[in-house]
Each structure stands twice: as C-alpha cells, then as structure tokens.
Write a protein that holds these residues in place. Structure first.
Motif, short mmCIF file in Angstrom:
data_model
loop_
_atom_site.label_atom_id
_atom_site.label_comp_id
_atom_site.label_asym_id
_atom_site.label_seq_id
_atom_site.Cartn_x
_atom_site.Cartn_y
_atom_site.Cartn_z
N GLU A 263 3.63 2.63 6.65
CA GLU A 263 3.77 1.18 7.97
C GLU A 263 3.66 0.17 7.44
O GLU A 263 3.63 -0.61 8.42
N LYS A 264 3.23 0.06 5.92
CA LYS A 264 2.69 -1.28 5.76
C LYS A 264 1.97 -1.92 5.70
O LYS A 264 1.86 -2.79 5.99
N ALA A 265 0.72 -1.29 6.38
CA ALA A 265 -0.05 -1.01 5.76
C ALA A 265 -1.84 -0.72 6.27
O ALA A 265 -1.70 0.47 5.89
N TRP A 266 -3.26 -1.33 5.97
CA TRP A 266 -3.74 -0.88 4.81
C TRP A 266 -4.34 0.32 5.97
O TRP A 266 -4.15 0.54 7.71
N TYR B 216 2.88 -5.49 -0.95
CA TYR B 216 3.15 -3.89 -0.74
C TYR B 216 3.27 -3.28 -2.02
O TYR B 216 3.39 -1.50 -1.97
N SER B 217 4.79 -3.39 -2.67
CA SER B 217 4.57 -2.52 -3.84
C SER B 217 3.42 -1.80 -5.14
O SER B 217 3.36 -1.01 -5.44
N ASP B 218 2.32 -3.15 -4.97
CA ASP B 218 1.12 -2.79 -5.56
C ASP B 218 -0.02 -2.07 -4.81
O ASP B 218 -0.44 -1.11 -5.00
N ALA B 219 0.09 -2.32 -3.33
CA ALA B 219 -0.75 -2.05 -2.89
C ALA B 219 0.19 -0.17 -2.66
O ALA B 219 -1.26 0.61 -2.21
N ALA B 220 0.84 0.05 -2.88
CA ALA B 220 1.55 1.19 -2.48
C ALA B 220 0.29 2.04 -3.65
O ALA B 220 0.15 3.93 -3.36
N ASP C 273 10.76 8.13 6.11
CA ASP C 273 10.00 9.52 6.46
C ASP C 273 10.55 10.21 5.24
O ASP C 273 10.16 11.57 4.94
N VAL C 274 10.72 10.05 4.03
CA VAL C 274 10.47 10.92 2.83
C VAL C 274 9.18 11.11 2.24
O VAL C 274 8.84 10.52 1.95
N ASN C 275 9.02 12.39 2.16
CA ASN C 275 7.58 12.27 1.18
C ASN C 275 8.07 13.96 0.80
O ASN C 275 7.99 14.57 0.74
N PRO C 276 7.59 13.34 -0.63
CA PRO C 276 7.86 14.49 -1.66
C PRO C 276 7.16 15.53 -2.01
O PRO C 276 6.65 16.16 -2.89
N GLN C 277 5.73 15.36 -1.19
CA GLN C 277 4.66 16.41 -1.03
C GLN C 277 4.53 16.25 -2.65
O GLN C 277 3.69 17.67 -2.85
N GLY C 278 4.02 14.91 -3.05
CA GLY C 278 3.14 14.90 -5.00
C GLY C 278 3.47 15.44 -5.73
O GLY C 278 2.98 15.18 -6.97
N LYS C 279 5.24 15.82 -5.11
CA LYS C 279 6.20 16.44 -6.23
C LYS C 279 6.60 14.95 -7.62
O LYS C 279 6.49 14.76 -8.65
N MET C 280 6.64 13.79 -6.81
CA MET C 280 7.04 12.84 -7.30
C MET C 280 5.74 11.43 -6.60
O MET C 280 6.11 11.40 -5.64
N HIS C 281 6.38 10.98 -7.07
CA HIS C 281 5.29 8.67 -7.04
C HIS C 281 6.25 8.93 -5.66
O HIS C 281 7.68 8.86 -5.81
N PHE C 282 6.02 8.03 -4.52
CA PHE C 282 6.79 7.23 -3.47
C PHE C 282 5.79 6.15 -2.89
O PHE C 282 4.86 6.17 -2.63
N PHE C 283 6.97 4.75 -3.94
CA PHE C 283 6.01 3.57 -3.51
C PHE C 283 6.97 2.34 -3.10
O PHE C 283 8.15 2.96 -2.89
N ASN C 284 6.35 1.85 -2.47
CA ASN C 284 6.99 0.69 -1.65
C ASN C 284 7.57 -0.21 -2.66
O ASN C 284 7.41 -0.54 -3.25
N HIS C 285 9.12 -0.27 -2.73
CA HIS C 285 9.56 -1.81 -3.35
C HIS C 285 9.53 -2.81 -3.67
O HIS C 285 8.53 -3.38 -2.78
N GLY C 286 10.16 -3.30 -3.78
CA GLY C 286 9.43 -4.71 -4.61
C GLY C 286 10.72 -6.09 -3.47
O GLY C 286 10.48 -6.84 -2.63
N LYS D 73 -5.34 -9.51 2.20
CA LYS D 73 -4.01 -8.96 2.66
C LYS D 73 -2.62 -9.09 2.14
O LYS D 73 -2.85 -8.76 1.34
N LEU D 74 -2.05 -8.57 2.92
CA LEU D 74 -0.33 -7.58 2.51
C LEU D 74 0.90 -8.58 2.89
O LEU D 74 0.55 -9.12 3.61
N VAL D 75 1.25 -8.90 0.99
CA VAL D 75 2.29 -9.33 2.00
C VAL D 75 3.59 -9.06 1.07
O VAL D 75 3.38 -8.19 0.57
N GLU D 76 4.73 -9.83 1.50
CA GLU D 76 6.69 -9.44 0.47
C GLU D 76 6.29 -9.73 -0.66
O GLU D 76 5.47 -10.56 -1.31
N SER D 77 6.19 -8.77 -1.77
CA SER D 77 6.82 -9.25 -3.04
C SER D 77 7.25 -10.76 -3.12
O SER D 77 7.10 -11.37 -4.74
#
Length: 498
Positions: free
Chosen positions: A186-189, A173-177, A273-286, A206-210
């Motif tokens: 939602e952690k889905a394509w 997920y962290s790379d897919a983000a 539910d955080v949405n920085p509206q493009g001011k910063m990146h928002f990604f899934n953690h490992g 397929k998506l997996v945890e780190s």
C-alpha cells in the motif's frame, strides 16, 4: 554537455560518479570513513562522516573532471539500507547510526515476531531480522529511552546525507521497505506495526518516489562542493534498488545476480500481492509502482576471499583461479557449502557453518578453488529456484560484481542457473542507478527503462551448456541435502567456537 551525479553511500566509503547524457562515466571519486565496533556484534558510524565525506567527494569529482558546474543538472543517491539515524526537531543527530550489519537486536526480533505473528509478513512482507530498522528502534527504546524521547524523526543513511545537502527530510519507498514499518503493497507507514510498539507515526518521515525532486543544494553546501545552489537533488533509493536500476532490471522477468562480499539474486516484480512468506525479501523498487524479490547469500565473494586468505595468501585471485577451467564440473566429487557466516536464503540460520565434503588425496588447490565457486553459485541457484517456483520464467540473468570478472565463473553461472548470463560493458552498480534516477528526474528520458537503453550496454552473453546443466542438476540435489544433514552437527559444534 550536460551531466548528472550519482552518489552511493556505502558502508566503507562514499562513491560519486559524473555521468554524461550518453551514459558515459566521465569521472568518479571515492572517500572512505571509519566503521566503529564499540562492543561485540555492534556496528556503528557517525552520520556526519557520511555528509562531510560526500561534500569532499563532490568537490574532488568536480576538480578532477573540470566540468562546468552549470552543466550539472541533477544529483541523486544510493545508500546502504536499514541503518538507523535518529534526529531531533532541529535535525541534530542524537546517537551514532546503528548499521545494517549490527547484530545486537536478536531479542527485539523475537519481540516483533511474538507481538505481530503472521501480520508482519502480511504487511511488511519480510521477516524480523537483526539487520532491519525496526529492531534497532526497539533496542534504543529499551536501552536508551531518553534518546528516543528526544527523537523527532528516524532516517536512513542516504536520507540523512540528502537532508544535510538540501535541508529536506524525506524517505523513498525502496529504502522504507527495509525498515519493517512500511506497508509495502500500500506504500504507506503501517499504523498497526508502529502502534504495536507504542511508536508514534510522526517518527516516520514523509514518503516520496525515488525519482522525486526533494530540493536544491543549500548555498553553503554548493560552495563547498563546487556546484551551483540551483542543482536539483532527487530522492534516490536503497542500494539494491539502485543496483537493479543500474543493471537494467526494469521489466518483468528481468533478474540480476550480484556477487560482492555477499551475494544477491534480485528479480523485478510488477505484482504487489506477491508474498514469499519470508523465504525471500520483498521490497519496493526504485521504479514507481514496481517491486522486487531478493535472495541473499551472506558469504558469496567473502567465501572466495576467505579461501584465498587462508590457503593461498600470497597468490592473486587470477593465480588462485588459474586452471579451474580444466577441472570438470563437480570438482572431482568435492562440494563446498558457503555457510561460513551463517546463511540468509533460503535458510535464515545464524548457527549453520560451511563445509567441504568429498575430499580425497587426489584433490589439489584448483579443485578446492573451483568447488568454492560452484558452492557459491549453488547457493544463488536456491534463490533463483524460489523465484521460478512463484511462476516467473527466468531465461537471462545480468551478472554484476566480482562474479562478473572471471569468464569461467560466468560460464559456470550459466550452467548452474540454466540461463543466459549477461555481462555489461561498463558496470558502476548502485552509483549508476542513482545517476539514472537523476537523469530521469531531470526529464532526460520518458522512463527509467528508456534511460537504461541509452546508459547500459551489454558486452557478452554466456549460454548454458546442456551437458553441464545436467551434471550440475545432479550435484545441486546433493548440495541441497547438506544443510539438513549438517544442521544438528553445527548446533553441537557451536559450543566449541571461540
């Protein structure tokens, strides 16, 4: 003695580290590979180079360490983000990988914005930037449709290497983000994003945890690497996610500042539910079900390297920075903005350029050197400010990379960011994070946080000086005005750049 191996697939080299149960790096080895620039703005590599050099790196790591292969329980990965690898149904690479620092995809970014509008930020939580993967897929769709028609899957760099070692296709997920195709919360394509560009979801792995187990080593790979076929291989994560794990950024409020060629401010986030509206990146953690916000200064350490190469070529970095501790905060009224490669956060602007402002005949080389460090740190403070503006309290920042090597700069970071700056005893960056994912995956620890308590040791803390904090607050306000005051000037100067 039991061991795990962390492998970092970087842009210039692959680095492997052998780590003991105590978190000690017993041995490390790096192998480089070439970068290809067939056209201006293009940046490509051959995925097979990553795989071959990884196997060589593992073999040399085992030879140098003299570790018993039966004692190596697991392997995991960190990888450069966003790079596009297209493979057919047999896993054959169809074209060279298009890397994160390739800038050919500006038209495709505008296409994404026009088609998706605000939906992109709602789903993918990130702007359409040239570095991301979806614009690269659309470039291939437009310019090499026969290649895309043969593609069975797209992969990211570490995922291709892991496939070559195990025969398993997957993406965490962290790379897919970082692809712009993932519904990050939602952690889905995202069928909506893929469908908007006539891309089948079957193109997405397929998506997996780190920390998920993704197989064991293929027998022929194990033999070539000096390891056993039974060695467990775990999914791994994006380099920034693994860097965060390796720095112990595994709880609310935990924040790191990494200064390499670019500069990264990254903060742990538990809220989806955080949405920085493009001011910063928002990604899934490992870490499972966690996220991070991240701001990027494009030319952080690069600004210092450029300054040294241009104005003090014969000096070492230590010589260049000698005496800057004697220069007062503010560098005698000299201010530097590190926009020498454009900027990312908070100004995604490819045309803005850097500047020295306030020069007079009393300024010497050490004033300029200090001003460069201050300007880089001011840029990082802009990212810290956005995170604090979201309601997060940041009182401690872990410093890694080049910015953690000079004590004057560490104190400067404490004063400018108004937070304790934590320096680590031993810093291995993303490779250590990958090793920690393997250790956790092997069941050595009940959580990544428990692993961090064993593997990561603080060395020193630099606390802010209230007087310096006040001085820098005033100067930071001036720094923030420079972008707006120079934007039009830089747009006009763009016509004169060769």
């Amino acid at each position: 003695m039991k061991y795990v191996i962390g492998i970092d697939i970087g842009t210039s080299a692959v680095k492997s580290v052998l780590v003991s149960e105590e978190g000690q790096v017993v041995c490390e080895h790096a192998e480089s590979y070439p970068l290809h620039r067939p056209n201006p703005g293009w940046s490509e590599q051959h995925p097979e180079d990553w795989a071959e050099r990884t196997i060589v790196s593992l073999r040399k790591l085992m030879e140098k360490s003299q570790a018993d292969p039966s004692d190596v329980e697991g392997i995991s990965f960190s990888g450069q983000m966003h790079g596009l690898v297209l493979v057919d149904a047999e896993g054959k690479v169809l074209r060279p990988a298009i890397l994160w620092n390739d800038t050919r995809t500006t038209p495709q970014c505008r296409q994404i914005e026009q088609k998706l509008g605000g939906k992109l930020l709602d789903i993918a939580r990130n702007r359409a930037l040239e570095g991301f993967t979806l614009p690269k897929i659309l470039w291939v769709q437009e310019h090499e449709p026969e290649i895309l028609s043969q593609a069975s899957l797209f992969l990211l760099p570490k995922d291709y290497v892991r496939y070559r070692l195990t025969g398993d296709f997957a993406m965490d997920y962290s790379d897919a983000a970082g692809t712009l195709l993932l519904d990050v919360a939602e952690k889905a394509w995202s069928a909506d994003i893929a469908g908007a560009f006539d891309l089948p979801l079957s193109l997405c792995p397929k998506l997996v945890e780190s920390s998920d187990l993704t197989g064991t080593l293929l027998p022929e790979v194990a033999e070539a690497a000096g390891l056993l076929p039974a060695t467990k291989v775990f999914a791994g994560g994006a380099d920034n996610a693994c860097g965060a794990i390796g720095a112990g950024i595994l709880g609310e409020g935990k924040t790191m500042c990494s200064i390499g060629t670019s500069g990264v401010v990254l903060s742990y986030e538990s809220r989806k539910d955080v949405n920085p509206q493009g001011k910063m990146h928002f990604f899934n953690h490992g870490e499972e079900n966690a996220f991070y916000v991240m701001g990027v200064t494009l030319a952080a350490g690069h600004s210092l390297s450029w300054f040294k190469q241009t104005f003090a070529k014969e000096s070492s970095f230590d010589e260049l920075l000698k005496g800057i501790e004697d220069i007062p905060a503010g560098s005698g009224g000299l201010l530097f903005t590190p926009y020498i490669s454009g900027e990312r956060t908070p100004h995604p602007d490819a045309d803005i350029r850097g500047s020295f402002i306030g020069m007079d005949s009393g300024h010497a080389l050490k004033h300029f050197a200090r001003a460069v460090l201050e300007g880089i740190t001011f840029s990082l403070r802009e990212s810290i400010g956005i995170i604090r503006g979201s309601g997060k309290e940041i009182t401690e920042v872990t410093a890694i990379g080049g910015g953690a090597q000079n004590e004057t700069w560490l104190q400067m970071q404490a004063d400018i960011l108004n937070a304790d700056i934590l320096k680590l005893e031993s810093e291995q960056g993303p490779a250590m994070g990958a090793a920690m994912l393997a250790a956790y995956g092997c069941g050595w620890f009940p959580s990544l946080e428990a692993c961090a308590k064993k593997f990561i040791r603080p060395a020193e803390v630099f606390s802010p000086n209230p007087e310096q904090v006040k001085q820098y607050d005033g100067l930071f306000a001036v720094y923030q005005d420079v972008y707006g005051q120079t934007k039009e000037l830089n747009q006009r100067l763009a016509a004169y750049r060769k």
